[in-house]
Structure formats: structure tokens, C-alpha cells
Motif scaffolding. Structure first.
Motif, PDB file in Angstrom:
ATOM      1  N   UNK A   1       0.852  -1.464  -0.098  1.00 35.87           N
ATOM      2  CA  UNK A   1      -0.142   0.041  -0.064  1.00 35.87           C
ATOM      3  C   UNK A   1       0.876   1.373  -0.133  1.00 35.87           C
ATOM      4  N   UNK A   2       1.841   1.217   0.393  1.00 39.11           N
ATOM      5  CA  UNK A   2       2.891   2.347   0.664  1.00 39.11           C
ATOM      6  C   UNK A   2       3.076   3.177  -0.661  1.00 39.11           C
ATOM      7  N   UNK A   3       3.068   2.126  -1.767  1.00 36.58           N
ATOM      8  CA  UNK A   3       3.485   2.421  -3.025  1.00 36.58           C
ATOM      9  C   UNK A   3       2.453   3.503  -3.664  1.00 36.58           C
TER      10      UNK A   3
ATOM     11  N   UNK B   1       5.188  10.973   5.520  1.00 36.41           N
ATOM     12  CA  UNK B   1       3.904  10.993   6.173  1.00 36.41           C
ATOM     13  C   UNK B   1       3.380   9.562   6.258  1.00 36.41           C
ATOM     14  N   UNK B   2       3.601   8.771   5.193  1.00 39.92           N
ATOM     15  CA  UNK B   2       2.751   7.728   4.901  1.00 39.92           C
ATOM     16  C   UNK B   2       3.416   6.609   5.936  1.00 39.92           C
ATOM     17  N   UNK B   3       4.666   6.652   5.965  1.00 38.70           N
ATOM     18  CA  UNK B   3       5.681   5.701   6.719  1.00 38.70           C
ATOM     19  C   UNK B   3       5.220   5.953   8.245  1.00 38.70           C
TER      20      UNK B   3
ATOM     21  N   UNK C   1      -8.777   4.698  10.027  1.00 37.17           N
ATOM     22  CA  UNK C   1      -8.721   6.089  10.139  1.00 37.17           C
ATOM     23  C   UNK C   1      -7.569   6.615   9.476  1.00 37.17           C
ATOM     24  N   UNK C   2      -6.457   6.210   9.671  1.00 35.56           N
ATOM     25  CA  UNK C   2      -5.314   6.662   9.202  1.00 35.56           C
ATOM     26  C   UNK C   2      -5.018   6.576   7.568  1.00 35.56           C
ATOM     27  N   UNK C   3      -5.763   5.332   7.137  1.00 32.71           N
ATOM     28  CA  UNK C   3      -5.863   5.150   5.588  1.00 32.71           C
ATOM     29  C   UNK C   3      -6.813   6.017   5.136  1.00 32.71           C
TER      30      UNK C   3
ATOM     31  N   UNK D   1      -1.507  13.989  -2.707  1.00 29.68           N
ATOM     32  CA  UNK D   1      -0.407  13.028  -3.159  1.00 29.68           C
ATOM     33  C   UNK D   1      -0.679  11.839  -3.440  1.00 29.68           C
ATOM     34  N   UNK D   2      -1.432  11.385  -2.380  1.00 24.56           N
ATOM     35  CA  UNK D   2      -1.841   9.979  -2.319  1.00 24.56           C
ATOM     36  C   UNK D   2      -2.774   9.733  -3.602  1.00 24.56           C
ATOM     37  N   UNK D   3      -3.816  10.786  -3.735  1.00 25.44           N
ATOM     38  CA  UNK D   3      -4.592  10.599  -5.019  1.00 25.44           C
ATOM     39  C   UNK D   3      -3.888  10.675  -6.158  1.00 25.44           C
TER      40      UNK D   3
END
Length: 797
Positions: free
Chosen positions: A611-613, A739-741, A770-772, A780-782
Motif C-alpha cells: 500500500x505504501x506504493x 507522512x505515509x511511513x 482512520x489513518x488510511x 499526493x496519495x490521490x
């Protein structure tokens, strides 16, 4: 003979093939003694020690886990032949020199046990001739056993009897090779180059001939002879570089020397350009230059006209590519035969001459057309074998076209097609595959080992596979799930299969899983989660992207909660749920497998939380599972501190690490040491059904939900963040990576609670969800999700 037990294997020859055969035996938990010549100076086993050390550096990796190298012992022919007495199977894998092999046989034979099997990994020398160099008493236990390179990944092993080989021994060895080493067997006749290399090398020679005849570039031909026609990405000339141009030349020379009466004999010689490359030491990948070479990041290709390298283009006439991609097989061949484009003429010619060669030589080299087709699939990675392709293209029409070209002198040889070609409309039928020698259709082998393969590799035209009995399904043929059984195997063990492309997990799958598990609890004794590879590539990102674009984050929160509900339903179902994993099990697919009561994994299972990708963290229970693992391990450690057991999990999730084998999946915590690793993927379903049955009969019951999980809390998060600070300052990760890590660390450590606090499983699920969702709200995730959907590649932003 009695049951074959192989406790230890010896491999004679620590070259490329010998060392990798030893590695694959070690992958299968079979200890190995690897022999070679003693070193001329230094430690006597230095040659073998160096070969074993090199196994951990090769890519693709011969070892499914680097630690397996410890199962290989080094030995040499001068001082260690006594060690052969402990070995049940001895495989000779030295260079293709008859006199060298015979000298080695004379040395080794006195040390072999009376019941040991002796086999040669020759790629083309006569097995009968090799057997003549053995003592009479050993000949019944001698055969050819030809592995394909690389042995871990290539399915094919050709098994070739000598005149005196004991048939029962050969049957037992075949069964062992299939189940223990995961190999797919073709029984080959003792003819030069056997089956796969005989056909495969001819195919390469035909490509070379028509490349020159039509003036095409090597890169153009590779663009045409790869995935567009159902062949590997390395196509023809890249494959030659990988195999080694010297090796290719040797096989070509062997055909020229041993097949003087072959109607195509005039083509069994090295082209001038190949001789020139070998003469200057450009042998392909192993010398970093061959037909191709790299110049920095640029890939250059040999220009035959100038003898120099030029930038590789790989151009394809768009009209040819379009025809290959859009027409059915029969239409493709009709179009190729009628087109005046050089690229189309080339493709028709290489298929025509391949079909011609296989038809003429079928009686001589193979028991049936099945053996040739499966040999080319398993040994060369073709999607379809030559006879399958011919049959799909329209047997009678293609046969007429081939004979017309033969009569007109356009084919590579004047030999007419055999009469049987015109008497048949196909070679693969429900009753079996055609044998030219016996003029009958022959069924598949009936050895007991093949009962374990409920769905063997199917050939075009064979009887359709048994689809079992559907108990319930939802969605259409491209969505949802199907719950079904194989009553002939076990009517009360359900099989739950995803129907979406690449088995992506969308809304229909989530709904279907909940319903199917509920039905299994009341109607069945167990469930196997199985379908052909890949196991599952994760959540349906297209659905996620659409919801993000619409700003429906409340809806997404509900979807994630339902996803978690499925994971927990798998874990706490009132019947055992066994995950049968092959190929990729990524993201949500990995999480479903982690929650199963048990896992049966094919060796080639590539499992990971990725998912981090796309700028996210595992939220289908994956973070929770690693937190639970840390909690359990800490109970047996001094001080019961959970954080030391979080560190590896944090790095695994933050770096989106994917296990490169089932053994690595166990090391990384995606699977457990008690799980089963199956070497032959076609046995996966059989073993998983048996495992589910055994669990039910043993009184299996689901675990209770853990309400007191010790978590690392704030101190754990802070320690993980220290690592991130150093990586950010060093420029190794971006601000969004950070942020993701950190979100991953927070979920693994149980959220912002006191260190060593105790929380329930649901608490951790709520934290990761909740974090997801918060990460989904970020631009940036989008962007990462959109980029992956558009290009298939991850975005670093």
C-alpha cells in the motif's frame, strides 16, 4: 520397485546448471553435496565454495531464501567421493563432453550405493551412449534428467530412459521430481537434443534465417517474436544473449553433427555474425555484450550490415501489431499469409517452417503432439505449443498453405508434409493427443502422482476442465465470487474463487466473501480460498479513485470497515478457511491470506503489503496482524518489550517489501512456519482441500478475538520516526513518504497510547482505518493512485 525415498542428493559439477540444480534441491528441503574438481591452489573445495557463494548474488535468485545455501555441502572428486555412499540420487551436470562424462562415471561408479539412482543432466548427448560407459549393474538405475535453465523457475524436466533403465524406477523418479521439486515432466526419446531443444533451437534457426532473408534488424525481430505471438518478453535474440551465444552455438553444432540426414541439415550451422561475436568474446549477458549491449542507460543492438552497435528501436509496423492484437488466431494466420509487409511475411514464414518441422519429426522425437506442445510451454515459456497454434489457426487450411509453399520452393525444406497431416482435422481432442508413431490418440499419463493435479496445464482441444458444482455465486463473470465444490474430491470442502480480472478485490468480492463464508459455516466442513494465479492483486483501485474524486470519504470509511469485516470473518469463521496462494498476493490479497486459519503456498508466491506504493497503509487488518505477531513474540522475550518485534514489520510495510518466494513470505511474517509450501503449483488445490479436511477432522475451532494486545504506543512511534528523520535528511524519502511511513508506524504501534498499553484488536483496526482514510484525502496519495492506474507504475512524489 518399493517407494522411492531420497534423503540426500549429490550433484556432480558446480557450473551454472549444477549449482542451480543443487540450489533447487535445497529449496525443496533436500540436502545436497555439490562436487567439482579440487582447486589448484588454496582450500581444495574453493571452486564449489565460490559457486555456492555465487548463488546468493544471482538475479533471478536460484535460492528461494538465501539461508538455504547452508543445505549445500562442498566436495571435490579427489578426496570426497566416499560421500556419494550417503546419496540416494546422483545427478551429473558437467560440460557436454562425452569423454569427460565417461571419465567421471568411472571415478564415481564404485562409490554409488546399489539402490542409488544415477542421472545425467545432458542437454543432448545420447543417453544410450552414456550408459555404455557404466558398469552393467548400474545401467538399470541410469537415465537422463534434463533440467532447463534456470532450474528454479523453468518447469520442464525431460526424463530420458536408457535401453536398460528400469521402468518402475523411472516412474518413481518422475513422481519425486513432480511433487518434491515441482517439475513438469516430458518423457523424451533418446534423439539428439531430445524434445524441447530440438524444436526450440530449430525455431531459433528459422528466425535467424528469415531475419537475414528479409533484412530485418535483431531488435525488430525481438519486438515481433515476444508477447505479440505468445512468447516471453526476451523474445529470440535477447533470449540468446541470456542463454549465452557460446551455448547456443554448441547446441547448433550438436544438431549439425548428430543429424546429418535431417532435411533441414543445411541450416544447422552458425551464422557468420554469431561466429564473429563469439570470436571476439561477446557471448551475451555474461560478458555484458552480445547481440545487445548496454551503454549507460542506453540499450544498443548489433547492426549486421555494419558490424557495429546502434541504438535499439524495436520498431513494429503498426498494421502488423494491430492485426496480431485484434484478430483471432485463424484470422491472424490468414492475414499474415496474404499480407505483403516484410514483417507479416516473416511471421508467416517462421510459423510455417516450425509447423513443417514438427509434423515431419513428430514420429521420431515424441510420443505424441502433447509432448512437443508442453515441452515448448514449460521449457521455452511459450503460451501455446506449435501444434496447438496450428490447430487454433485452422488445421486443414494451414496444412494446405504449408504444402503450397513447399511445392513452390518457399519453405526451408522440400520434405512433404506427412500423410497423416491431411487425414486429421486436429491433433488434440477430448480422447487425447495424436501419436504419429502409433497412429492413435493417447491419453495423459496415469501415474498416481497426477491425481494430485486437479487442474493440469490444459491443451487447446482437450476435454474441458471439470468446473465442479456451484453452490452459490454473485456478480457476473468478471466480478464477485463463486463458492463451489469438487464432489469427486471432497463434497463438503468449499472452494471460494474470485472472478474479477487479476482477482482484484472490489465491492462485489467483499459482499460475496461475507455471504459465502456465512453459507460455508452452515453447509460445509471447510473452505479453500483458491483460483489460478495471481492470488489477488489487492483492492480495486479504480473504485477507490472514483470515490476519492467524488469526495465520498465517509463512503470509503465504510468500505474499509467492511473490508476489515471480511478479514475478521476469514479469521473467526466457524469452519477452517485455508488460503491456497500462488503468484502475487498483494495488499488486500495478502491481508486475506494472513487472516486464514492456514496457508498452503506454492513456492513461487510473491506476497506483500504494498500500500505504501500508492501512499497508503495496510488497513484490511494487515497492520493489526503484525501488531498481534509482535505481541505474541514479546510474551516469550525477556522484558516482554514489543518494539523489537515491530521494527522489521515497520520496514517491511514502509518499503512495500514483497516476498520473492513462499519461504521469504514466512521470514517476513506474511505466512507462518507451520504453513505448507507446495513445490508444484498444480498440486496446490489438492493439498489445500486435504489440509482443510484434516483441520476439520481434528476438531479445529476459531481463535478468540484478542482483547489485550500489548502495543508499542507513543515511544514505538517516536523510535520509528527517528529512522524516518535520518532517511528524509539523507534525501532517501520524500515528505509524503515520511507522512505515509509515520502512519504505518502509528498503526503498528497501536496509535497514540502509552507504551506497553493493552488494547483490543478492534482498536487497532479502527486506528489503521482512520489513518488510511486520512491518507486518501491527501492530494499526493490521490496522485499516486491515478498514476498507477494510468501507467501501471508507482509514482514518487
Amino acid at each position: 520397485m518399493s517407494k522411492l525415498i531420497i534423503r540426500k542428493v549429490a550433484v556432480l559439477g558446480a557450473g551454472v546448471m549444477g549449482a542451480q540444480i543443487a540450489a533447487h534441491c535445497a529449496n525443496a528441503d533436500v540436502p545436497v553435496v555439490l562436487f567439482d574438481l579440487p582447486a589448484k591452489d588454496g582450500p581444495p573445495n574453493r571452486v564449489v565454495d565460490r559457486a555456492i557463494g555465487g548463488l546468493t548474488k544471482l538475479d533471478p535468485a536460484p535460492l528461494a531464501a538465501a539461508v538455504r545455501a547452508s543445505h549445500i555441502d562442498a566436495a571435490n572428486y579427489d578426496s570426497d567421493l566416499e560421500r556419494l555412499r550417503d546419496c540416494d540420487l546422483v545427478i551429473e551436470a558437467i560440460a557436454e563432453k562425452l569423454e569427460w562424462k565417461r571419465d567421471l562415471y568411472a571415478k564415481a561408479a564404485p562409490y554409488l550405493r546399489p539402490d542409488a539412482i544415477f542421472a545425467s543432466n545432458t542437454s543432448g548427448l545420447s543417453i544410450a551412449t552414456l550408459a555404455e560407459g557404466l558398469p552393467e549393474a548400474l545401467r538399470s538405475r541410469f537415465c537422463g534428467v534434463h533440467f532447463f535453465n534456470p532450474p528454479r523457475y523453468m518447469a520442464l524436466v525431460e526424463l530420458i530412459p536408457a535401453p536398460a533403465t528400469d521402468p518402475l524406477m523411472l516412474d518413481a523418479l518422475e513422481a519425486w521430481l513432480v511433487t518434491r521439486l515441482g517439475k513438469s515432466i516430458v518423457r523424451a526419446k533418446d534423439t539428439p537434443n531430445f524434445v524441447a531443444n530440438r524444436v526450440g533451437v530449430f525455431s531459433i534457426l528459422a528466425v535467424m534465417h528469415h531475419t537475414t532473408r528479409l533484412g530485418l534488424g535483431f531488435d525488430e525481430v525481438d519486438a515481433l517474436t515476444g508477447p505479440l505471438i505468445g512468447r516471453p518478453k526476451s523474445a529470440t535474440y535477447r533470449t540468446a544473449d541470456v542463454v549465452g551465444l557460446d551455448t547456443l552455438a554448441h547446441v547448433i553444432d550438436t544438431m549439425g553433427e548428430t543429424l546429418p540426414d535431417d532435411p533441414w541439415h543445411g541450416y544447422f550451422k552458425q551464422p557468420d555474425w554469431l561466429q564473429a561475436l563469439i570470436a571476439k568474446g561477446a557471448l551475451g549477458q555474461k560478458t555484458r555484450a552480445g547481440i545487445y549491449r548496454k551503454d549507460g542507460k542506453k540499450i544498443l543492438v548489433l547492426d549486421r550490415k555494419t558490424g557495429d552497435y546502434r541504438p535499439s528501436r524495436g520498431d513494429i509496423v503498426s498494421e502488423v501489431a494491430t492485426a496480431l492484437q485484434t484478430l483471432n488466431t485463424a484470422e491472424k494466420f490468414a492475414w499474415l499469409g496474404a499480407s505483403g509487409l516484410p514483417e507479416a511475411q516473416f511471421l508467416w514464414a517462421i510459423f510455417r517452417d516450425l509447423f513443417h518441422y514438427c509434423a515431419v519429426h513428430l514420429e521420431e522425437i515424441a510420443d505424441s503432439a502433447r509432448d512437443i506442445d508442453l515441452a515448448m510451454r514449460w521449457g521455452f515459456g511459450w503460451t501455446r505449443g506449435p501444434f496447438e497454434t496450428w490447430q487454433a489457426a485452422g488445421w486443414a487450411d494451414v496444412a494446405k498453405a504449408i504444402q503450397m509453399d513447399i511445392d513452390a520452393g518457399r519453405a526451408m525444406a522440400k520434405e512433404p508434409l506427412p500423410a497423416w497431416v491431411f487425414l486429421r482435422g486436429s491433433v488434440h481432442e477430448a480422447a487425447g493427443s495424436y501419436s504419429a508413431r502409433d497412429n492413435v490418440l493417447k491419453a495423459r499419463p496415469t501415474l498416481p502422482v497426477y491425481r494430485r493435479q486437479l487442474y493440469p496445464d490444459a491443451l487447446l482441444g482437450e476435454a474441458p476442465a471439470d468446473r465442479g458444482e456451484t453452490l452459490w455465486e454473485n456478480g457476473d463473470d468478471a466480478s464477485g465470487v463463486r463458492l463451489w465444490t469438487r464432489p469427486d474430491v471432497d463434497a463438503r470442502i468449499g472452494i471460494l474463487s474470485f472472478k474479477a480480472k487479476l482477482h482484484a478485490i472490489g465491492d462485489e468480492v467483499i459482499d460475496g466473501m461475507l455471504e459465502a463464508i456465512a453459507r460455508a459455516e452452515t453447509d460445509l466442513d471447510g473452505v479453500v480460498l483458491w483460483h489460478d494465479a495471481p492470488f489477488a492483486v489487492g483492492a480495486n483501485l479504480q473504485q477507490v479513485a472514483e470515490a476519492c474524486k467524488a469526495g465520498e470519504f465517509g463512503l470509503l470509511d465504510g468500505k474499509v470497515a467492511k473490508f476489515q469485516q471480511v478479514s475478521m470473518a476469514i479469521r473467526h469463521a466457524q469452519v477452517p478457511v485455508v488460503a491456497a496462494v500462488e503468484g502475487m498476493a498483494l495488499g488486500g490479497g495478502c491481508e486475506f491470506a494472513m487472516h486464514a486459519a492456514h496457508r498452503v503456498l506454492a513456492l513461487e508466491s510473491y506476497v506483500g503489503l504494498v500500500e505504501a506504493g500508492v501512499g497508503l497503509i495496510p488497513a484490511g487488518g494487515g497492520s493489526k496482524e503484525f501488531a498481534l505477531q509482535a505481541h505474541r513474540r514479546a510474551q516469550h522475550a525477556a522484558g516482554r518489550d514489543v518494539f523489537p518485534f515491530i521494527q522489521q514489520s515497520f520496514q517491511t510495510i514502509a518499503m512495500a517489501t514483497v516476498a520473492k518466494s513462499a519461504l521469504e513470505a514466512v521470514q517476513l511474517g506474511f505466512a507462518q512456519p507451520s504453513d505448507d509450501v507446495v513445490m508444484h503449483a498444480r498440486e496446490l488445490l489438492y493439498v489445500a482441500i486435504a489440509r482443510a479436511r484434516a483441520m476439520f477432522e481434528a476438531g479445529w475451532r476459531p481463535p478468540l478475538v484478542n482483547r489485550a494486545v500489548t502495543v508499542a504506543g507513543r515511544n514505538g512511534i517516536a523510535t520509528c520516526e527517528l529512522m524516518l528523520v535520518n532517511m528524509a535528511e539523507g534525501g532517501f524519502i520524500s515528505e509524503h513518504d515520511y507522512k505515509v511511513a509515520k502512519a504505518a508506524a502509528t498503526a503498528l504501534c497501536g496509535g497514540e497510547v502509552e507504551s506497553n498499553a493493552q488494547v483490543g484488536e478492534q482498536w487497532i483496526l479502527d486506528v489503521e482505518r482512520a489513518l488510511f482514510v486520512e491518507l486518501l484525502k491527501t492530494e499526493k496519495t490521490q496522485q499516486r493512485i491515478a498514476h498507477l492506474l494510468e501507467t501501471g507504475k508507482p509514482l514518487r512524489n
